[in-house]
Design an enzyme around this catalytic site. Structure first.
Site, short mmCIF file in Angstrom:
data_model
loop_
_atom_site.label_atom_id
_atom_site.label_comp_id
_atom_site.label_asym_id
_atom_site.label_seq_id
_atom_site.Cartn_x
_atom_site.Cartn_y
_atom_site.Cartn_z
N LYS A 175 -11.13 -2.28 -4.03
CA LYS A 175 -11.91 -1.03 -4.03
C LYS A 175 -11.14 0.08 -4.71
O LYS A 175 -11.72 0.99 -5.29
CB LYS A 175 -12.18 -0.59 -2.60
N LYS A 221 0.83 -1.22 0.00
CA LYS A 221 0.00 0.00 0.00
C LYS A 221 0.86 1.26 0.00
O LYS A 221 0.47 2.28 -0.58
CB LYS A 221 -0.97 0.00 1.18
N LYS A 227 -5.82 -8.81 -7.16
CA LYS A 227 -7.09 -9.07 -6.50
C LYS A 227 -8.12 -7.97 -6.85
O LYS A 227 -7.74 -6.83 -7.13
CB LYS A 227 -6.91 -9.20 -4.99
N1 AQP Z 1 -10.58 -9.56 -3.87
C1 AQP Z 1 -10.97 -10.07 -2.72
N2 AQP Z 1 -11.33 -11.36 -2.63
C2 AQP Z 1 -11.75 -11.90 -1.47
N3 AQP Z 1 -11.84 -11.19 -0.33
C3 AQP Z 1 -11.49 -9.89 -0.36
N4 AQP Z 1 -11.46 -8.94 0.58
C4 AQP Z 1 -11.03 -7.77 0.04
N5 AQP Z 1 -10.77 -7.95 -1.26
C5 AQP Z 1 -11.03 -9.26 -1.54
C6 AQP Z 1 -11.85 -9.16 1.96
O1 AQP Z 1 -12.82 -8.18 2.32
C7 AQP Z 1 -12.68 -7.87 3.69
C8 AQP Z 1 -12.71 -6.39 3.86
O2 AQP Z 1 -11.64 -5.80 3.25
P1 AQP Z 1 -11.20 -4.36 3.69
O3 AQP Z 1 -12.29 -3.41 3.48
O4 AQP Z 1 -10.67 -4.40 5.07
O5 AQP Z 1 -10.03 -3.93 2.77
P2 AQP Z 1 -9.05 -4.64 1.84
O6 AQP Z 1 -8.74 -6.03 2.24
O7 AQP Z 1 -7.90 -3.73 1.69
O8 AQP Z 1 -9.96 -4.71 0.57
P3 AQP Z 1 -10.05 -3.96 -0.78
O9 AQP Z 1 -11.48 -4.05 -1.10
O10 AQP Z 1 -9.14 -4.53 -1.78
O11 AQP Z 1 -9.66 -2.47 -0.55
P4 AQP Z 1 -8.41 -1.63 -1.04
O12 AQP Z 1 -8.52 -1.46 -2.49
O13 AQP Z 1 -8.60 -0.33 -0.29
O14 AQP Z 1 -7.18 -2.39 -0.62
C9 AQP Z 1 -11.39 -8.52 4.19
O15 AQP Z 1 -11.73 -9.67 4.94
C10 AQP Z 1 -10.70 -8.90 2.93
O16 AQP Z 1 -9.92 -10.08 3.09
#
Ligand code: AQP
Length: 338
Positions: free
Chosen positions: A205, A115, A202
């Site tokens: 968001k 990140k 992956k």
């Molecule tokens: N691509 C994914 N596949 C399966 N699980 C996922 N999670 C996130 N992306 C995937 C799971 O969603 C939960 C919440 O995630 P988060 O909001 O804490 O943030 P993150 O893991 O950083 O998810 P994002 O959506 O990819 O956000 P950004 O783009 O900001 O990094 C977690 O349990 C995560 O495992």
């Protein structure tokens, strides 16, 4: 103080663009755990601000995650839905744990490296200590189980190390066995949903391409269009999962189908083997719409009444605080705060 035996804690960041990966990898499992565990599901707004968030959007996105939890089937009366910043014990315990965790441990966290990217001098201090706040989120409730996706496993390991070090560091003052080591709960199929544009990344968001993800606010037309345009290859669908190796985009779409339909990848392949993705994609779109529409529809209805969502969050925060405060009071005593 009684020690819980089956308490689950997990959270989702309100950073917008809640997507199919968040649903299949996290929220849908949260729903299932309600039958067997006492669950606390948090909207982790303090984690969200480790990278800049527009304040108005943060408030909107916080309500949206709460709405997604409820629309997916989490019962806020029997379990607890709340936002992190409303329970100050998270921040207070995080400070103590910041003094227990070691720089070397945090320096090994791969998510920080990803990140922060090349400009780690410019990353917020909060982004670096994020895993300590996550440890506090879990330990303040002495949660026994944490459903985590692949990407969060390393952070959970760290939470276990911090719990153990706290228990050891203050052992002369009653901390032996104080924090239980939280266990990861391994998820089923499609734990990791990949980008629709690049099967090696992956679904996320923060991906700049809206076509890379299906969000929980997408319309039926959006979902159909994104699946139609999803990257694939020219090969037909293979007979066994072995044939999906080296074909990340194909593997991802089959994995999504399997997760949405509650089948294994092999079941899906048995139904579609030999067909091209031209035939598979409309079936996947139909399935995704069938499974997601009830949730997205209910989310939209809930979002029309933000005051009701705020009331649910406030009620959850009050009940979460009642669980957290005795643990925090005990921590303060153990540490020697008077
Ligand atoms: N691509 C994914 N596949 C399966 N699980 C996922 N999670 C996130 N992306 C995937 C799971 O969603 C939960 C919440 O995630 P988060 O909001 O804490 O943030 P993150 O893991 O950083 O998810 P994002 O959506 O990819 O956000 P950004 O783009 O900001 O990094 C977690 O349990 C995560 O495992």
């Amino acid at each position: 103080m009684t020690m819980p035996t089956n308490r689950v804690f997990s959270g989702v960041q309100p950073t917008g663009n809640l997507h199919l990966g968040n649903y299949l990898g996290a929220i849908r499992h949260f729903v299932g755990l309600q039958k067997t565990h006492q669950c606390l599901y948090c909207v982790v707004d303090m984690h969200a601000i480790t990278v800049w968030q527009d304040p108005k959007e943060l408030a909107h996105n916080t309500r949206e995650v709460a709405a997604a939890y409820i629309a997916a089937g989490i019962n806020p009366k029997e379990h607890i839905i709340f936002n992190q910043s409303k329970v100050s014990a998270h921040a207070e315990l995080a400070w103590v744990l910041n003094c227990v965790g070691r720089m070397g441990w945090l320096s090994r966290m791969t998510q920080f490296k990803e990140k922060a990217g090349k400009h780690k001098e410019n990353a917020s201090v909060g982004l670096f200590t994020y895993p300590v706040l996550m440890a506090a989120d879990i330990l303040i409730y002495r949660a026994t189980h944490v459903p985590v996706g692949d990407d969060q496993k390393q952070h959970l390991e760290l939470a276990r190390d911090i719990a153990q070090k706290f228990n050891n560091d203050f052992s002369g003052n009653g901390s032996e066995g104080f924090f239980p080591a939280p266990e990861p709960l391994i998820m089923g199929a499609a734990t990791r949903v990949m980008s629709l544009r690049d099967g090696s990344k992956k679904m996320s968001k923060s991906d700049p391409s809206a076509m890379s993800r299906i969000t929980l606010t997408d319309t039926v037309d959006d979902i159909a269009k994104k699946i139609k345009k999803a990257k694939t290859d020219m090969e037909p669908i293979p007979e066994t999962a072995e044939g999906l190796k080296e074909r990340p985009e194909a593997d991802n779409l089959v994995g999504i189908f399997a997760a949405l339909s509650g089948q294994t990848k092999d079941d899906v392949l048995a139904d579609f083997a030999g067909q091209g993705f031209g035939a598979f994609k409309p079936k996947l779109a139909e399935l995704a719409i069938e499974k997601l529409s009830p949730i997205t529809g209910e989310m939209a209805r809930l979002m029309d009444d933000p005051a009701e969502i705020d009331r649910i969050l406030a009620d959850g925060a009050e009940r979460a605080s009642a669980l957290a405060q005795p643990v925090l009071a005990e921590v303060k005593k153990i540490v020697g705060f008077v």
